[in-house]
Design an enzyme around this catalytic site. Structure first.
Site, PDB file in Angstrom:
ATOM      1  N   GLY A  15     -17.838   8.118  -3.236  1.00 53.38           N
ATOM      2  CA  GLY A  15     -16.796   7.918  -4.256  1.00 53.38           C
ATOM      3  C   GLY A  15     -17.071   6.715  -5.129  1.00 53.38           C
ATOM      4  N   ASN A  16     -16.016   6.264  -5.744  1.00 57.15           N
ATOM      5  CA  ASN A  16     -16.067   5.168  -6.701  1.00 57.15           C
ATOM      6  C   ASN A  16     -16.679   3.886  -6.125  1.00 57.15           C
ATOM      7  OD1 ASN A  16     -13.947   2.703  -7.186  1.00 57.15           O
ATOM      8  ND2 ASN A  16     -14.736   3.562  -9.087  1.00 57.15           N
ATOM      9  N   ASP A  60      -6.939   4.220  -4.667  1.00 57.26           N
ATOM     10  CA  ASP A  60      -7.630   4.078  -3.377  1.00 57.26           C
ATOM     11  C   ASP A  60      -8.286   5.450  -3.170  1.00 57.26           C
ATOM     12  OD1 ASP A  60      -7.707   2.100  -0.877  1.00 57.26           O
ATOM     13  OD2 ASP A  60      -7.466   4.090  -0.036  1.00 57.26           O
ATOM     14  N   TRP A 102     -20.451   4.328  -5.534  1.00 63.91           N
ATOM     15  CA  TRP A 102     -21.072   4.398  -6.869  1.00 63.91           C
ATOM     16  C   TRP A 102     -21.310   2.997  -7.448  1.00 63.91           C
ATOM     17  CZ3 TRP A 102     -18.157   3.108 -11.400  1.00 63.91           C
ATOM     18  CH2 TRP A 102     -18.775   3.416 -12.608  1.00 63.91           C
ATOM     19  N   GLY A 128     -20.098   7.435   2.229  1.00 65.26           N
ATOM     20  CA  GLY A 128     -19.176   7.811   1.167  1.00 65.26           C
ATOM     21  C   GLY A 128     -19.950   8.231  -0.067  1.00 65.26           C
ATOM     22  N   LYS A 168       0.867  -1.190   0.000  1.00 66.64           N
ATOM     23  CA  LYS A 168       0.000   0.000   0.000  1.00 66.64           C
ATOM     24  C   LYS A 168       0.893   1.225   0.000  1.00 66.64           C
ATOM     25  CE  LYS A 168      -4.406   0.980   0.118  1.00 66.64           C
ATOM     26  NZ  LYS A 168      -5.563   0.151  -0.285  1.00 66.64           N
TER      27      LYS A 168
HETATM   28  O1  2IT Z   1      -8.035  -1.498  -0.873  1.00 66.24           O
HETATM   29  C1  2IT Z   1      -7.919  -2.018  -2.006  1.00 66.24           C
HETATM   30  O2  2IT Z   1      -8.021  -3.237  -2.171  1.00 66.24           O
HETATM   31  C2  2IT Z   1      -7.683  -1.122  -3.142  1.00 66.24           C
HETATM   32  N1  2IT Z   1      -7.619   0.076  -2.941  1.00 66.24           N
HETATM   33  C3  2IT Z   1      -7.466  -1.688  -4.510  1.00 66.24           C
HETATM   34  C4  2IT Z   1      -6.069  -2.157  -4.690  1.00 66.24           C
HETATM   35  C5  2IT Z   1      -5.721  -2.630  -6.078  1.00 66.24           C
HETATM   36  O3  2IT Z   1      -4.528  -2.956  -6.265  1.00 66.24           O
HETATM   37  O4  2IT Z   1      -6.571  -2.678  -6.963  1.00 66.24           O
END
Ligand code: 2IT
Length: 443
Positions: A237-238, A164, A241, A235, A124
């Site tokens: 966001g994506n 993210d 949605w 939320g 991450k």
């Molecule tokens: O928390 C997650 O699993 C994501 N933000 C996606 C990570 C990804 O590599 O697609």
């Protein structure tokens, strides 16, 4: 060593990192007995190694804003575990980002990625960059500055970041452009790419779709469906949605959205053009959900969370620890049937305790939201093949993967009539990584 002594040691070594300790404590609570029963795990110090990231990179991100002022942010990439594949996980750009938050996310990602059935390790990264009020030009310059350091640490077979919170298609585009320029290579080094340059169909919807497929499996276990269920979502966001689109398809009704400013209540349900409006809100860089209330004339509750609204299903889709003990008590008192964490670690440990004690169906983020990273894995497969799959093909794989994660959770978490999805997800995710680490020796 006792479990408490182990956790005390982790706390001592990671002082001042509450989110990381919260994530570790939850996993260790689930897998401790499995480790105790397996001398090979104990001798190889699998758990001790798992709580230590393989590598942590922190760097300076200087850039110039539209006024010509120099701005300095901090960038990170935590490469947590590569036992089952290249490090894989998103980048978060949000003012709250710090080492504790990225370590918790990288740690969780390792188990989540293991659950997907695909060969991906855990990582991450991100920055404390705040997009609120920034121009598109400033966002591009920041992304370029961030990649001008990150590029030397990542690669399609090493570490594959994605989006993210605060990192969507636009940011991935700017990051990818800079990586390509610096390396002079067109590779699948990032996922969540645009469709014309290596992205996968369904990736934008995948986290939300996957969460709804998973929740539908949970409901099926108690002979229920989404049909006519009232759903509260946080939320805008994506992730929210994608979830809303699929809930609508399955006949449920979503009545809330939230942002840092409060929540909106739309009793008619969020459908049609109102769903599309979420994309506009995200693109505005305003981080305000009140705009929805102003646009569609619905109620707005400033500074509050949507968990006080009566619902059948609650889906936190915003950020860690967004649903606390009192919220869980409200939900239970209002007769909630199912709470699914779509955000990573969306519920506090106290909230999880309230829900599980009430025998409410509850599943953790690392299982529920794994469809996002799973579809990133499918994007990597397509990039390696130099092919693009159809919507139906990607969605079919996603659905199969979510069913498989649900099955793994039930296998390891079944406790009489109740399924402890937290325990199930943690043990299932852990076993694969632990066995891979054993196979590969002490490295
Ligand atoms: O928390 C997650 O699993 C994501 N933000 C996606 C990570 C990804 O590599 O697609």
């Amino acid at each position: 060593m006792t479990k408490q002594a182990f956790l005390d040691d982790v706390a001592r070594k990671n002082a001042g990192e509450p989110e990381f300790l919260q994530a570790v404590t939850e996993v260790v609570d689930s897998v401790w007995d499995v480790c105790e029963a397996n001398p090979r795990f104990k001798e190889a110090k699998i758990l001790e190694r798992m709580v230590e990231p393989e590598r942590t990179i922190m760097f300076r991100v200087p850039w110039v804003d539209d006024q010509g002022n120099v701005q300095v942010n901090r960038g990170y990439r935590v490469e947590f575990n590569s036992a089952i594949g290249p490090y894989k996980g998103g980048l978060r750009f949000h003012p709250s980002v710090n080492l504790s938050i990225l370590k918790f996310l990288g740690f969780e990602q390792t188990f989540k990625n293991s659950l997907t059935t695909l060969p991906m390790g855990g990582g991450k990264g991100g920055s404390d960059f705040n997009a609120k009020g920034k121009s598109d030009n400033e966002i591009m310059h920041f992304c370029q500055a961030f990649m001008s350091e990150l590029f030397r640490h990542i690669g399609p077979n090493t570490d594959v970041p994605a989006g993210d919170i605060g990192v969507g298609g636009r940011e991935i585009g700017y990051l990818f452009g800079m990586y390509k320029k610096l390396r002079n290579e067109f590779t699948g080094v990032l996922t969540g790419k645009g469709l014309n340059w290596g992205g996968s169909l369904i990736r934008p919807e995948a986290t939300g779709f996957g969460a709804v497929y998973f929740c539908a499996d949970m409901l099926k276990g108690v002979k229920e469906t989404f049909k006519d269920k009232i759903v509260t979502v946080s939320g805008f966001g994506n992730v929210a949605w994608g979830a809303i689109i699929k809930i609508n398809e399955l006949g449920g009704k979503v009545v809330t959205l939230s942002g840092p400013d409060g929540y909106i209540y739309d009793k008619d349900g969020i459908t049609g053009e109102k769903v599309d409006y979420l994309l506009q809100m995200r693109a505005s860089n305003n981080d305000r959900v009140q705009d929805y209330a102003d646009e569609f004339g619905v109620e707005f509750f400033a500074g509050k969370r949507p968990w006080e609204v009566k619902c059948d299903i609650a889906m936190p889709c915003a950020i860690q620890n967004e649903l606390g003990e009192e919220d869980a008590q409200n939900l239970v008192a209002n007769g909630v049937k199912c709470v699914v964490e779509v955000s990573n670690m969306g519920c506090t440990p106290e909230a999880v305790h309230v829900l599980q004690s009430a025998k409410t169906l509850f599943a953790p983020g690392k299982a529920v939201n794994a469809g996002g990273v799973a579809t990133s894995g499918l994007e990597m497969s397509q990039n390696s093949l130099r092919m693009n799959w159809s919507r139906e093909e990607v969605d079919g794989h996603l659905h199969t993967i979510m069913d498989s994660i649900h099955e793994q959770c039930v296998k390891y978490g079944k406790d009489g009539d109740y399924v402890d999805y937290v325990k199930g997800a943690n043990i299932a995710g852990f076993m694969k990584v632990a066995n891979a680490m054993l196979d590969q020796g002490v490295v």
